[in-house]
Design a protein around this motif. Structure first.
Motif, PDB file in Angstrom:
ATOM      1  N   MET A   6      21.792 -32.593  31.057  1.00 38.50           N
ATOM      2  CA  MET A   6      23.009 -32.875  31.810  1.00 38.50           C
ATOM      3  C   MET A   6      23.231 -31.856  32.915  1.00 38.50           C
ATOM      4  O   MET A   6      23.536 -32.202  34.069  1.00 38.50           O
ATOM      5  CB  MET A   6      24.207 -32.901  30.863  1.00 38.50           C
ATOM      6  N   LEU A   7      23.063 -30.564  32.599  1.00 37.28           N
ATOM      7  CA  LEU A   7      23.233 -29.512  33.597  1.00 37.28           C
ATOM      8  C   LEU A   7      22.231 -29.642  34.729  1.00 37.28           C
ATOM      9  O   LEU A   7      22.548 -29.371  35.894  1.00 37.28           O
ATOM     10  CB  LEU A   7      23.099 -28.133  32.938  1.00 37.28           C
ATOM     11  N   SER A   8      21.030 -30.059  34.410  1.00 36.17           N
ATOM     12  CA  SER A   8      20.001 -30.252  35.428  1.00 36.17           C
ATOM     13  C   SER A   8      20.413 -31.337  36.412  1.00 36.17           C
ATOM     14  O   SER A   8      20.239 -31.181  37.629  1.00 36.17           O
ATOM     15  CB  SER A   8      18.676 -30.622  34.765  1.00 36.17           C
ATOM     16  N   GLU A   9      20.979 -32.423  35.897  1.00 34.66           N
ATOM     17  CA  GLU A   9      21.420 -33.509  36.776  1.00 34.66           C
ATOM     18  C   GLU A   9      22.640 -33.096  37.597  1.00 34.66           C
ATOM     19  O   GLU A   9      22.767 -33.470  38.771  1.00 34.66           O
ATOM     20  CB  GLU A   9      21.731 -34.758  35.951  1.00 34.66           C
ATOM     21  N   VAL A  10      23.530 -32.337  36.993  1.00 33.55           N
ATOM     22  CA  VAL A  10      24.700 -31.844  37.734  1.00 33.55           C
ATOM     23  C   VAL A  10      24.250 -30.948  38.878  1.00 33.55           C
ATOM     24  O   VAL A  10      24.761 -31.033  40.001  1.00 33.55           O
ATOM     25  CB  VAL A  10      25.661 -31.080  36.794  1.00 33.55           C
ATOM     26  N   LYS A  11      23.259 -30.100  38.598  1.00 29.73           N
ATOM     27  CA  LYS A  11      22.728 -29.226  39.648  1.00 29.73           C
ATOM     28  C   LYS A  11      22.152 -30.041  40.796  1.00 29.73           C
ATOM     29  O   LYS A  11      22.392 -29.742  41.970  1.00 29.73           O
ATOM     30  CB  LYS A  11      21.661 -28.299  39.076  1.00 29.73           C
ATOM     31  N   GLU A  12      21.407 -31.074  40.488  1.00 28.62           N
ATOM     32  CA  GLU A  12      20.813 -31.912  41.531  1.00 28.62           C
ATOM     33  C   GLU A  12      21.897 -32.583  42.367  1.00 28.62           C
ATOM     34  O   GLU A  12      21.756 -32.731  43.586  1.00 28.62           O
ATOM     35  CB  GLU A  12      19.898 -32.965  40.904  1.00 28.62           C
ATOM     36  N   SER A  13      22.980 -32.989  41.720  1.00 26.48           N
ATOM     37  CA  SER A  13      24.070 -33.636  42.465  1.00 26.48           C
ATOM     38  C   SER A  13      24.751 -32.648  43.412  1.00 26.48           C
ATOM     39  O   SER A  13      25.153 -33.015  44.528  1.00 26.48           O
ATOM     40  CB  SER A  13      25.092 -34.234  41.494  1.00 26.48           C
ATOM     41  N   ILE A  14      24.874 -31.401  42.971  1.00 29.44           N
ATOM     42  CA  ILE A  14      25.465 -30.376  43.837  1.00 29.44           C
ATOM     43  C   ILE A  14      24.538 -30.082  45.015  1.00 29.44           C
ATOM     44  O   ILE A  14      24.992 -29.932  46.160  1.00 29.44           O
ATOM     45  CB  ILE A  14      25.743 -29.093  43.029  1.00 29.44           C
ATOM     46  N   ILE A  15      23.242 -30.014  44.737  1.00 29.80           N
ATOM     47  CA  ILE A  15      22.267 -29.781  45.811  1.00 29.80           C
ATOM     48  C   ILE A  15      22.352 -30.889  46.850  1.00 29.80           C
ATOM     49  O   ILE A  15      22.164 -30.643  48.050  1.00 29.80           O
ATOM     50  CB  ILE A  15      20.838 -29.666  45.232  1.00 29.80           C
ATOM     51  N   ASN A  16      22.663 -32.110  46.429  1.00 27.19           N
ATOM     52  CA  ASN A  16      22.809 -33.220  47.381  1.00 27.19           C
ATOM     53  C   ASN A  16      23.844 -32.888  48.446  1.00 27.19           C
ATOM     54  O   ASN A  16      23.622 -33.098  49.644  1.00 27.19           O
ATOM     55  CB  ASN A  16      23.220 -34.501  46.644  1.00 27.19           C
ATOM     56  N   ALA A  17      24.987 -32.360  47.998  1.00 20.81           N
ATOM     57  CA  ALA A  17      26.059 -32.014  48.945  1.00 20.81           C
ATOM     58  C   ALA A  17      25.639 -30.864  49.843  1.00 20.81           C
ATOM     59  O   ALA A  17      25.870 -30.876  51.061  1.00 20.81           O
ATOM     60  CB  ALA A  17      27.335 -31.657  48.187  1.00 20.81           C
ATOM     61  N   TYR A  18      25.000 -29.832  49.267  1.00 17.08           N
ATOM     62  CA  TYR A  18      24.540 -28.692  50.056  1.00 17.08           C
ATOM     63  C   TYR A  18      23.494 -29.123  51.089  1.00 17.08           C
ATOM     64  O   TYR A  18      23.495 -28.658  52.233  1.00 17.08           O
ATOM     65  CB  TYR A  18      23.944 -27.620  49.148  1.00 17.08           C
ATOM     66  N   GLU A  19      22.591 -29.983  50.675  1.00 18.01           N
ATOM     67  CA  GLU A  19      21.506 -30.411  51.561  1.00 18.01           C
ATOM     68  C   GLU A  19      22.038 -31.183  52.765  1.00 18.01           C
ATOM     69  O   GLU A  19      21.586 -30.989  53.897  1.00 18.01           O
ATOM     70  CB  GLU A  19      20.513 -31.272  50.781  1.00 18.01           C
ATOM     71  N   ILE A  20      23.007 -32.072  52.519  1.00 21.94           N
ATOM     72  CA  ILE A  20      23.583 -32.865  53.607  1.00 21.94           C
ATOM     73  C   ILE A  20      24.224 -31.957  54.654  1.00 21.94           C
ATOM     74  O   ILE A  20      24.077 -32.169  55.859  1.00 21.94           O
ATOM     75  CB  ILE A  20      24.613 -33.868  53.052  1.00 21.94           C
ATOM     76  N   LYS A  21      24.928 -30.934  54.191  1.00 22.82           N
ATOM     77  CA  LYS A  21      25.641 -30.044  55.113  1.00 22.82           C
ATOM     78  C   LYS A  21      24.714 -29.059  55.810  1.00 22.82           C
ATOM     79  O   LYS A  21      24.792 -28.860  57.027  1.00 22.82           O
ATOM     80  CB  LYS A  21      26.741 -29.282  54.354  1.00 22.82           C
ATOM     81  N   THR A  22      23.828 -28.416  55.048  1.00 19.67           N
ATOM     82  CA  THR A  22      23.045 -27.304  55.592  1.00 19.67           C
ATOM     83  C   THR A  22      21.721 -27.718  56.221  1.00 19.67           C
ATOM     84  O   THR A  22      21.231 -27.042  57.123  1.00 19.67           O
ATOM     85  CB  THR A  22      22.735 -26.280  54.490  1.00 19.67           C
ATOM     86  N   GLY A  23      21.124 -28.798  55.723  1.00 18.04           N
ATOM     87  CA  GLY A  23      19.792 -29.167  56.204  1.00 18.04           C
ATOM     88  C   GLY A  23      18.690 -28.320  55.587  1.00 18.04           C
ATOM     89  O   GLY A  23      17.523 -28.454  55.942  1.00 18.04           O
ATOM     90  N   GLN A  24      19.057 -27.446  54.659  1.00 17.86           N
ATOM     91  CA  GLN A  24      18.063 -26.607  53.984  1.00 17.86           C
ATOM     92  C   GLN A  24      17.277 -27.442  52.972  1.00 17.86           C
ATOM     93  O   GLN A  24      17.732 -28.487  52.511  1.00 17.86           O
ATOM     94  CB  GLN A  24      18.739 -25.437  53.267  1.00 17.86           C
ATOM     95  N   SER A  25      16.093 -26.962  52.618  1.00 19.68           N
ATOM     96  CA  SER A  25      15.270 -27.674  51.640  1.00 19.68           C
ATOM     97  C   SER A  25      15.899 -27.569  50.258  1.00 19.68           C
ATOM     98  O   SER A  25      16.618 -26.611  49.942  1.00 19.68           O
ATOM     99  CB  SER A  25      13.859 -27.086  51.598  1.00 19.68           C
ATOM    100  N   ARG A  26      15.635 -28.542  49.421  1.00 24.02           N
ATOM    101  CA  ARG A  26      16.186 -28.546  48.069  1.00 24.02           C
ATOM    102  C   ARG A  26      15.653 -27.356  47.265  1.00 24.02           C
ATOM    103  O   ARG A  26      16.374 -26.784  46.443  1.00 24.02           O
ATOM    104  CB  ARG A  26      15.859 -29.870  47.369  1.00 24.02           C
TER     105      ARG A  26
END
Length: 256
Positions: A154-174
């Protein structure tokens, strides 16, 4: 738009927001309207939802109702150590879906779940002294090894969902974003801008106005000097060389 500070917001500008309906958790947001400009300002201070929005249908609806109670561009002053990731996710989604421009101003800290909300800003500005923090999601689990494995997944999936938001804003690699979260990274305003988490630093309105005045004074002086140059009397230059009449006489003497 004017860089309105919290202290400058008049008490009379605060909107009359009704209490939360029965069954809702504690309210952690406050909407204010500037009567002069009509700009709506949302204040998010403290923990994002003292109680989780998981299995709470009432509080998210109350927040959405307040958000959609007006229209036009909005400003969000954000100062939060984080909180419930589900609440942060829903607020992020609501702000992303909002039709107007969303300007996020971080004047203290935007840590953990609060950093996710910040990513919904069309423009994200940080005070020179503000901080942002990103880290891996946390939880508490009780049970046998199977329950522990479920919690890890569950924590792994939550982390991936948070990375989605960061990636959209920053353009940094996952991968890079994941490493930043693993290290529990603290970002000052300049570092946040460098990595794309923020777009700029909050300006001091007073200094900006003074800079404009100096520029105007310089321009006015330049215009004055230009006008003075035009009205100065022109001094005619004396002709140098031999007059043509004298040359004609010499030529005549040589020929004769």
């Amino acid at each position: 738009m004017k860089q309105t500070t919290r202290a400058e917001m008049p008490q009379s500008a605060q909107s009359n927001i009704s209490n939360l309906p029965a069954g809702a958790t504690c309210k952690f947001w406050n909407w204010v309207r500037d009567e002069e400009s009509g700009t709506r300002t949302l204040y998010l201070d403290g923990v994002i939802a003292e109680e989780s929005w998981f299995d709470d249908d009432v509080t998210p609806k109350a927040f959405k109702a307040d958000l959609n109670a007006g229209e036009g561009d909005i400003v969000i002053w954000l100062n939060s150590p984080g909180g419930d990731c589900i609440a942060a996710s829903q607020i992020y989604a609501m702000l992303m879906d909002y039709k107007g421009k969303v300007t996020v101003k971080i004047d203290g800290i935007a840590a953990s779940a609060a950093s996710v909300i910040a990513m919904a800003g069309t423009t994200v500005l940080m005070a020179p002294t503000a901080l942002m923090m990103v880290h891996n999601p946390l939880t508490i689990a009780i049970g046998d090894s199977e329950e522990m494995q479920k919690a890890i997944a569950m924590l792994s999936e939550v982390k991936e969902s948070i990375i989605n938001a960061y990636e959209i804003k920053t353009g940094q690699s996952r991968t890079k974003l994941s490493h930043l979260m693993d290290a529990e990274t603290w970002l000052n305003a300049n570092k946040a801008i460098e990595l794309g988490f923020a777009d700029g630093i909050l300006e001091d309105e007073k200094k900006r106005v003074q800079a404009e005045d100096v520029t105007f004074a310089f321009s006015r002086r330049a215009v004055t000097n230009s006008l003075l140059d035009k009205v100065k009397p022109k001094i005619s230059k004396q002709n140098k060389g031999t007059p043509i009449e004298s040359l004609d006489k010499r030529l005549s003497l040589i020929l004769h």
